[in-house]
Design an enzyme around this catalytic site. Sequence first.
Site, PDB file in Angstrom:
ATOM      1  N   GLU A 217       0.833  -1.205   0.000  1.00 61.62           N
ATOM      2  CA  GLU A 217       0.000   0.000   0.000  1.00 61.62           C
ATOM      3  C   GLU A 217       0.867   1.255   0.000  1.00 61.62           C
ATOM      4  OE1 GLU A 217      -3.290  -0.099   2.789  1.00 61.62           O
ATOM      5  OE2 GLU A 217      -2.993  -2.253   3.103  1.00 61.62           O
ATOM      6  N   MET A 280     -10.548  -3.987   0.421  1.00 61.98           N
ATOM      7  CA  MET A 280     -10.512  -3.462   1.793  1.00 61.98           C
ATOM      8  C   MET A 280     -11.692  -2.503   2.011  1.00 61.98           C
ATOM      9  SD  MET A 280      -6.393  -3.098   2.448  1.00 61.98           S
ATOM     10  CE  MET A 280      -5.956  -2.377   0.869  1.00 61.98           C
TER      11      MET A 280
END
Length: 428
Positions: A217, A280
């Site tokens: 990320e 997510m």
Amino acid sequence: MQIHVVQPGQTILQIARLYNSTIAAIVGANELENPNQLVVGQTLVVPIVGSFYWVQPGDSLYTIARKFGLNYQALAQVNRISTTQPLQVGQRLYIPPTPRREAEINAYIEPLGGTVSAELQQSARNAAPHLTYLAPFSFQIQRDGSLKAPPLGNLPNIARANGATLMLVVTNLEEGQFSAELGRIILTNDEVQNRLLDNIIAAAGQYNFRDVHFDMEFLPPELRENYNNFLRKAKRRLSAEGFLMSTALAPKTSATQAGEWYEAHDYRAHGEIADFVVLMTYEWGYSGGPPMAVSPIGPVREVVEYALTEMPASKIMMGQNLYGYDWTLPFVPGGEYAKAVSPQRAIEIAAENNVDISYDTKAQATYFYYTDDQGRQHEVWFEDARSIQAKFDLVKELGLRGVSYWKLGLPFPQNWLLIEDNFEVVKR
């Protein structure tokens, strides 16, 4: 399975009688510490075969049957009523159970402090019968391509005993934060990449992991294609060794969504390369942000529906939180962080402060307000059986692969009962 919302004045005995159940069954299913102190608005799951539905204004036999995926004639027959008989508002109908569909279920677990605590190991034991994958978080990439393993304790044995596949989660975490610079080093240096993949394969073999899961990320946008190419290389290597490969994706609603968390995540490429992905879909309400539902159903649906334009439903695992947050009001950006709370603890807080629990039908999420001993107001948002069932209904409606939970450690017994009621959990 019946989901019951506690009404004013109701007792656990009355609820048990309403569904021809027992106090012990309801207390056990919901792990109630004090069954004589129910909170108005609290949900209880009642472990019965099928469920009951009370007719609402505007309902018809056809619309009710459609809501539950049933034939209206069969619904009339099981309730011994005519298909032409008008329904009365408040009339109770029995809803027979429908066949469960297969689904894969993952749960991340994050040992902190260098060990796997006894409480966290017990949480894994409780959840593992309901899991396809158990994902210790995380194996952290080092700048030379080595891996820093998390403490695993007895987690491999717990997974093996319950038929859960271990997922090796690989992250670009550095000093507790996702590192753009570490990502750049890994994704632009073939020598470091190859060393990293050698170490991943060695670690997976050593600990008997069967899936390798990349959760990289905060990557610079210009590294989007570098990340895609790295994943292609990783997939070739991992497939040759017999491993699955999956990835975690930030919650996007378009291919052009701007932002440092989104631009390097290419939904179409991940859908083509990986065996499956985890979306997510949580943290709209987060510890440093204003009070709101952590995973409101509308934004979750938007992310999943975009993902379906880029990859097949069979590759999508919808992310789901197992926690809520308690915010101190007024919210001040950069001020006091919200405290994470389990659904069980949230109900205890409501009971301790003698406040009712409310449900936001638009967000499909539960909330309440209270005032603490220091006179400060609080706002709490958390998950309950209704909000989880709404997400499971979405998974079934859109034909998704399954659900991935962040994270084990905060008790939510209703969730696991509802998994078993809705799904036949795949064991790999």
